[in-house]
Scaffold this active site. Structure first.
Site, PDB file in Angstrom:
ATOM      1  N   PHE A  35       2.167  -4.196   2.861  1.00  0.00           N
ATOM      2  CA  PHE A  35       3.511  -3.947   3.389  1.00  0.00           C
ATOM      3  C   PHE A  35       3.467  -2.655   4.193  1.00  0.00           C
ATOM      4  CE2 PHE A  35       7.820  -2.352   3.538  1.00  0.00           C
ATOM      5  CZ  PHE A  35       8.497  -3.494   3.967  1.00  0.00           C
ATOM      6  N   ASP A  77      -2.404   3.747   4.894  1.00  0.00           N
ATOM      7  CA  ASP A  77      -0.954   3.818   4.705  1.00  0.00           C
ATOM      8  C   ASP A  77      -0.714   4.358   3.301  1.00  0.00           C
ATOM      9  OD1 ASP A  77       1.679   3.393   4.075  1.00  0.00           O
ATOM     10  OD2 ASP A  77       1.830   1.463   5.101  1.00  0.00           O
ATOM     11  N   LYS A 103       8.406   8.155   2.364  1.00  0.00           N
ATOM     12  CA  LYS A 103       8.995   8.061   1.018  1.00  0.00           C
ATOM     13  C   LYS A 103       9.226   9.429   0.385  1.00  0.00           C
ATOM     14  CE  LYS A 103       8.158   3.280  -0.304  1.00  0.00           C
ATOM     15  NZ  LYS A 103       9.521   2.745  -0.230  1.00  0.00           N
TER      16      LYS A 103
HETATM   17  C1  PLP Z   1       3.045   1.199   1.938  1.00  0.00           C
HETATM   18  C2  PLP Z   1       4.328   1.240   2.712  1.00  0.00           C
HETATM   19  N1  PLP Z   1       4.292   1.435   4.029  1.00  0.00           N
HETATM   20  C3  PLP Z   1       5.419   1.481   4.764  1.00  0.00           C
HETATM   21  C4  PLP Z   1       6.656   1.312   4.183  1.00  0.00           C
HETATM   22  C5  PLP Z   1       7.895   1.359   5.033  1.00  0.00           C
HETATM   23  O1  PLP Z   1       8.567   2.554   4.826  1.00  0.00           O
HETATM   24  P1  PLP Z   1      10.082   2.734   5.328  1.00  0.00           P
HETATM   25  O2  PLP Z   1      10.924   1.793   4.532  1.00  0.00           O
HETATM   26  O3  PLP Z   1      10.366   4.188   5.085  1.00  0.00           O
HETATM   27  O4  PLP Z   1      10.091   2.404   6.777  1.00  0.00           O
HETATM   28  C6  PLP Z   1       6.741   1.107   2.805  1.00  0.00           C
HETATM   29  C7  PLP Z   1       8.049   0.893   2.155  1.00  0.00           C
HETATM   30  O5  PLP Z   1       8.155   0.374   1.082  1.00  0.00           O
HETATM   31  C8  PLP Z   1       5.547   1.069   2.051  1.00  0.00           C
HETATM   32  O6  PLP Z   1       5.567   0.856   0.727  1.00  0.00           O
END
Ligand code: PLP
Length: 396
Positions: free
Chosen positions: A136, A221, A250
């Site tokens: 994700f 990520d 986050k």
């Molecule tokens: C691993 C990861 N990357 C990216 C995101 C996206 O972040 P945002 O909701 O702040 O755009 C999330 C959100 O859950 C995530 O868990």
């Protein structure tokens, strides 16, 4: 306003994209939330992993109060102190040489994707990024294309080309998938939304070696795994690997919207003058919150205490799993990012609902995984209370 007032108003006014549980919160302190009906709830979800230091941490609150009374915003056509302090701290405490500041995880990943495209165009016209099944990376058009879950792309086709998905945890599958146009691999050190999935030992180190052999950028990520969540400031620091690019968001602002893309000098210079930008990226208030958050995360006692808490919680969950083999399949995770995989999704939802009734907030991800992610400041008593509530919520 009671909880049902919140629910009615949200149903009338908000675009209905979220599946919400009927709980409305009005106040938070440490690991605790207070709901609209005056009930205290133990937050083992850290507001979707955004409040790693607990709600309203005094150091972050003080920094925000100071900054908001001093200077709220300066455009990126000029200079301001909090973003430079934040960049100094990120560079001093990671592999990175340079930082791009933004406001969310998706934006941080957008920056990484654009960086990879520029890097690839300059090295033989490459453009393709390999990402993982079950991953994700966000909800923007580029990041849903990067996300290895069909359900997030459904109905938005045609999605951005230039992404292919490979099984998570399998370096040979990545090597087999490489094409002349491949330029980067984007991967979470532990898949969060995908169900708290930890890759086999040595996976990222082997991926590093593969990326070096084929001149690919290794982009991590760490939006979910960063900021102390797995027991070190960043998860990669436990995985014998140095990435080229890393994304954060986050918990970077402990609840305020801050994102960052970190890169080595060699990768960062792909994004040159005019290649990218964000009006609110590097905002004074959110970045002051991030400086304060990192200050607490880097204090000598914070991460060691989080590791002790993680060991206590994990062994408690393992005891529960041993007592309920008919309900719990596995316990997994790293640090205070833990998952309890149940044998079926309906049961996972029932357990989470019963836990909430008893005053414990958890979340269900990937259908049947209870994601358990308390703040790093959680006490032993709070952990024991969570375990007792969970025990009561499991079918007897
Ligand atoms: C691993 C990861 N990357 C990216 C995101 C996206 O972040 P945002 O909701 O702040 O755009 C999330 C959100 O859950 C995530 O868990």
């Amino acid at each position: 306003m009671s909880t049902s007032d919140f629910v009615n108003q949200a149903e009338r006014l908000l675009v209905p994209v979220y599946g919400r549980t009927e709980a409305a919160f009005v106040r938070g302190h440490g690991a605790w939330l207070e709901d609209a009906d005056g009930r205290r709830v133990l937050d083992f979800f850290s507001s979707i992993l955004c409040t790693n230091l607990g709600h309203c941490h005094p150091a972050v609150t003080a920094a925000v109060q100071r900054q908001i009374a001093t200077l709220v915003h300066v455009s990126n056509l000029h200079y301001s102190a909090p973003q430079l302090e934040l960049a100094e701290m990120l560079v001093a405490n990671s592999f990175a040489d340079r930082v791009f500041l933004c406001n969310s995880g998706a934006e941080a990943n957008e920056a990484a994707i654009k960086l990879a495209r520029r890097y690839g165009h300059a090295s033989g016209g490459r453009f393709e990024i390999l990402t993982m099944l079950g991953s994700f990376h966000g909800r923007t058009m580029a990041t849903i294309a990067a996300t290895g879950q069909e359900k997030v792309r459904k109905g938005f086709e045609p999605t951005l080309p230039g992404f292919r998905y490979v099984p998570f945890g399998d370096v040979a599958a990545i090597e087999a998938a490489l094409k002349p146009e491949t330029v980067a691999v984007l991967v979470e050190p532990v898949q969060g939304e995908g169900g708290v999935v930890v890759p086999p030992a040595g996976y990222l180190a082997a991926l590093r070696e593969l990326c070096d052999r084929h001149d690919l950028l290794l982009m991590l990520d760490e939006v979910q795994t960063g900021c102390g969540r797995t027991g070190t400031l960043f998860a990669y620091q436990q995985m014998d690997v140095v990435p080229d690019v890393m994304t954060l968001a986050k918990s970077l602002g402990n609840g305020l919207p801050v994102g960052a893309m970190l890169a080595t000098e060699r990768a960062a210079i792909s994004l040159d003058l005019g290649a990218h930008g964000s009006t609110f990226g590097g905002n004074c208030v959110t970045n002051a919150a991030a400086v304060a958050t990192l200050g607490v995360l880097l204090a000598p006692e914070t991460l060691p205490r989080a590791r002790v808490a993680a060991a206590r919680l994990r062994s408690g969950l393992e005891r529960l799993a041993a007592q309920h083999p008919e309900t719990i399949e596995t316990v997994r995770g790293m640090g205070l990012l833990l998952g309890l995989e149940l044998r079926d999704g309906e049961r996972a939802r029932t357990v989470a609902a019963r836990a909430l009734d008893a005053g414990l907030l958890l979340n269900v991800t990937a259908e049947r995984v209870l994601r358990i992610a308390p703040p790093l400041v959680v006490t032993d008593e709070e952990i024991d209370l969570c375990l007792a509530i969970l025990k009561g919520a499991l079918p007897s």
